[in-house]
Design a protein around this motif. Structure first.
Motif, PDB file in Angstrom:
ATOM      1  N   ARG A   1       7.585  -0.745  -5.747  1.00 43.44           N
ATOM      2  CA  ARG A   1       7.547  -0.796  -4.277  1.00 43.44           C
ATOM      3  C   ARG A   1       7.418  -2.239  -3.845  1.00 43.44           C
ATOM      4  O   ARG A   1       6.447  -2.932  -4.216  1.00 43.44           O
TER       5      ARG A   1
ATOM      6  N   CYS B   1       8.357  10.183   8.045  1.00 47.35           N
ATOM      7  CA  CYS B   1       8.015   9.949   6.634  1.00 47.35           C
ATOM      8  C   CYS B   1       6.516   9.831   6.411  1.00 47.35           C
ATOM      9  O   CYS B   1       6.050   9.993   5.289  1.00 47.35           O
ATOM     10  N   LEU B   2       5.752   9.510   7.455  1.00 44.13           N
ATOM     11  CA  LEU B   2       4.329   9.218   7.397  1.00 44.13           C
ATOM     12  C   LEU B   2       4.084   7.936   6.571  1.00 44.13           C
ATOM     13  O   LEU B   2       4.847   7.679   5.652  1.00 44.13           O
ATOM     14  N   PRO B   3       3.058   7.153   6.873  1.00 41.72           N
ATOM     15  CA  PRO B   3       2.054   7.390   7.896  1.00 41.72           C
ATOM     16  C   PRO B   3       2.629   7.210   9.300  1.00 41.72           C
ATOM     17  O   PRO B   3       3.562   6.427   9.496  1.00 41.72           O
TER      18      PRO B   3
ATOM     19  N   GLU C   1      10.456   2.067  -2.583  1.00 43.88           N
ATOM     20  CA  GLU C   1      10.678   1.461  -1.271  1.00 43.88           C
ATOM     21  C   GLU C   1      10.782  -0.032  -1.420  1.00 43.88           C
ATOM     22  O   GLU C   1       9.817  -0.726  -1.724  1.00 43.88           O
TER      23      GLU C   1
ATOM     24  N   ARG D   1       8.226  15.101  -1.494  1.00 43.62           N
ATOM     25  CA  ARG D   1       8.308  13.858  -2.277  1.00 43.62           C
ATOM     26  C   ARG D   1       8.025  14.153  -3.755  1.00 43.62           C
ATOM     27  O   ARG D   1       8.685  13.632  -4.648  1.00 43.62           O
TER      28      ARG D   1
ATOM     29  N   HIS E   1      14.653   3.305   0.745  1.00 45.81           N
ATOM     30  CA  HIS E   1      13.563   4.177   0.282  1.00 45.81           C
ATOM     31  C   HIS E   1      14.213   5.503  -0.150  1.00 45.81           C
ATOM     32  O   HIS E   1      14.068   6.530   0.508  1.00 45.81           O
TER      33      HIS E   1
ATOM     34  N   PRO F   1       0.809  -1.228   0.000  1.00 48.38           N
ATOM     35  CA  PRO F   1       0.000   0.000   0.000  1.00 48.38           C
ATOM     36  C   PRO F   1       0.836   1.270   0.000  1.00 48.38           C
ATOM     37  O   PRO F   1       2.022   1.253   0.353  1.00 48.38           O
ATOM     38  N   SER F   2       0.204   2.374  -0.352  1.00 47.38           N
ATOM     39  CA  SER F   2       0.891   3.664  -0.372  1.00 47.38           C
ATOM     40  C   SER F   2      -0.125   4.786  -0.487  1.00 47.38           C
ATOM     41  O   SER F   2      -1.130   4.653  -1.177  1.00 47.38           O
ATOM     42  N   LEU F   3       0.143   5.887   0.159  1.00 49.36           N
ATOM     43  CA  LEU F   3      -0.552   7.151  -0.133  1.00 49.36           C
ATOM     44  C   LEU F   3       0.410   8.098  -0.844  1.00 49.36           C
ATOM     45  O   LEU F   3       0.249   8.434  -2.009  1.00 49.36           O
ATOM     46  N   ARG F   4       1.454   8.523  -0.095  1.00 45.33           N
ATOM     47  CA  ARG F   4       2.351   9.572  -0.597  1.00 45.33           C
ATOM     48  C   ARG F   4       3.078   9.169  -1.871  1.00 45.33           C
ATOM     49  O   ARG F   4       3.125   9.932  -2.845  1.00 45.33           O
ATOM     50  N   THR F   5       3.661   7.990  -1.863  1.00 47.13           N
ATOM     51  CA  THR F   5       4.486   7.587  -2.994  1.00 47.13           C
ATOM     52  C   THR F   5       3.643   7.481  -4.264  1.00 47.13           C
ATOM     53  O   THR F   5       4.009   7.995  -5.318  1.00 47.13           O
TER      54      THR F   5
ATOM     55  N   GLN G   1      12.188   8.843  -0.527  1.00 44.17           N
ATOM     56  CA  GLN G   1      11.898   9.460   0.766  1.00 44.17           C
ATOM     57  C   GLN G   1      13.127  10.199   1.276  1.00 44.17           C
ATOM     58  O   GLN G   1      13.042  11.347   1.735  1.00 44.17           O
TER      59      GLN G   1
HETATM   60  N1   CP Z   1       6.396   7.824   3.245  1.00 39.74           N
HETATM   61  C1   CP Z   1       5.811   7.015   2.340  1.00 39.74           C
HETATM   62  O1   CP Z   1       6.482   6.354   1.508  1.00 39.74           O
HETATM   63  O2   CP Z   1       4.463   7.054   2.369  1.00 39.74           O
HETATM   64  P1   CP Z   1       3.513   5.989   1.665  1.00 39.74           P
HETATM   65  O3   CP Z   1       3.837   4.638   2.253  1.00 39.74           O
HETATM   66  O4   CP Z   1       2.111   6.443   1.955  1.00 39.74           O
HETATM   67  O5   CP Z   1       3.812   5.986   0.189  1.00 39.74           O
END
Ligand code: CP
Length: 334
Positions: free
Chosen positions: A111, A291-293, A143, A319, A148, A47-51, A151
């Motif tokens: 990823r 880095c979040l989350p 990642e 990012r 990563h 899963p991912s949001l930012r990337t 990041q």
């Molecule tokens: N920091 C980072 O890579 O966020 P995601 O896992 O949401 O992509």
């Protein structure tokens, strides 16, 4: 052909060039469209949001088209090992998957998190390396088990944005989390901070050491860049005089394949290792980064993450700009 798998494959001058380009994108000075209607594939095993969002937006802003694939979900399950008799649950081999994508796309992002089952195997990044072995277009590591770099590049940009080019006291601190997490973010942050010549302190409980080879690389880069790397086990003392607190939880390499042992081991550290206002008061007015989350009131208190010195949202924004610089570099634009 160059890939972007770890910042350690790039010289300090090359990283400086990426950061300059990222700032030019952020300031709106660079509006070039180097992707020129070409496509980039993004392969997400996890899963991912930012990337995912920042890569999709970045590809669009660079004039390209994005293809997102999720092996085992929206594309076939993938085998990465050589010489395997594929009579199990894997439908397609990376050897075909990567070369087919290379006929459609100018670059591939991937990823693939650590499974956290076998330290000696996973520390070698087997899935990422299988992609690299077969790729005839540039790869971008979004990642992997061990790194990563996107990041880390955004993290160095965020520190530069706040503090300029001077070396700072940067503390990478372990924090308690209910389950063991991969080390990729911590590894890449340590390497990049060392490459940038910062005074890097890595704080973690005994038993949570980073990879030996990675630590040797970080020390070598730090020595070359005029910085240093120190490991501390006293989290309170580690915060003294810090300019940057970078929090991240990770699992112990001693307990890969036995998460219940890691969970038992770390139980004693929950209260001691949280990033709270008392610890932040020991710093030199440090900024807080993650880095979040992030799990609020587990890794970091609301008070710290909501304070003016928390720069986690800037870090996430960067990012986008950093990855645009990477894509522009890989696809041959200057
Ligand atoms: N920091 C980072 O890579 O966020 P995601 O896992 O949401 O992509």
């Amino acid at each position: 052909m160059k890939h972007f798998l770890s910042t350690k494959d790039f010289t300090r001058t090359e990283i400086e060039g990426l950061l300059e380009r990222a700032f030019a994108f952020k300031r709106g000075e660079d509006t070039s469209k180097p992707l020129d209607k070409n496509s980039i594939a993004l392969v997400f095993f996890n899963p991912s949001l930012r990337t995912r969002a920042s890569m999709q937006v970045g590809i669009y802003e660079l004039g390209g088209n994005v293809v997102v694939l999720e092996p085992g979900g929206t594309s076939w399950t993938l085998e990465h090992r050589d010489g395997v008799v594929m009579d199990g649950d894997k439908t397609e081999h990376v050897a075909e998957f990567v070369r087919v994508l290379g006929r459609y796309c100018k670059a591939i992002g991937v990823r693939t998190f650590a499974a956290m089952k076998d330290w000696e195997a996973e520390r070698l990044d087997p899935v990422l390396n299988a992609f690299a072995k077969h790729a005839d277009v540039p790869l971008i590591n979004l990642e992997s088990a061990m790194h990563h770099p996107c990041q880390a590049l955004a993290d160095m940009m965020t520190i530069r944005e706040r503090f300029g080019e001077k070396s700072k006291r940067v503390v990478l601190t372990w924090a308690w989390h209910p389950k063991p997490l991969p080390m990729a973010v911590s590894n890449s942050f340590a390497l990049a901070a060392a490459q940038a010549g910062h005074t890097l302190v890595i704080a973690h409980p005994k038993g949570y050491e980073l990879d030996d080879e990675l630590m040797n690389d970080a020390r070598m880069f730090a020595a070359h860049a005029g910085g240093s790397v120190e490991v501390m086990h006293d989290v309170d003392a580690a915060f003294d005089g810090a300019h940057i607190i970078y929090a991240k939880s990770w699992g112990s390499k001693n307990f890969y394949g036995a998460p219940e042992k890691d969970i038992a081991e770390r139980a004693a550290y929950r209260e001691k290792w949280i990033i709270d206002a008392a610890k932040m008061r020991r710093t030199d007015d440090a900024v807080f980064m993650h880095c979040l989350p992030v799990r609020r009131n587990v890794i970091v208190t609301d008070e710290v993450i909501d304070a003016a010195n928390s720069i986690v949202i800037d870090e996430a924004e960067n990012r986008l700009h950093a990855q645009k610089a990477v894509m522009a570099m890989l696809l041959g634009e200057n």
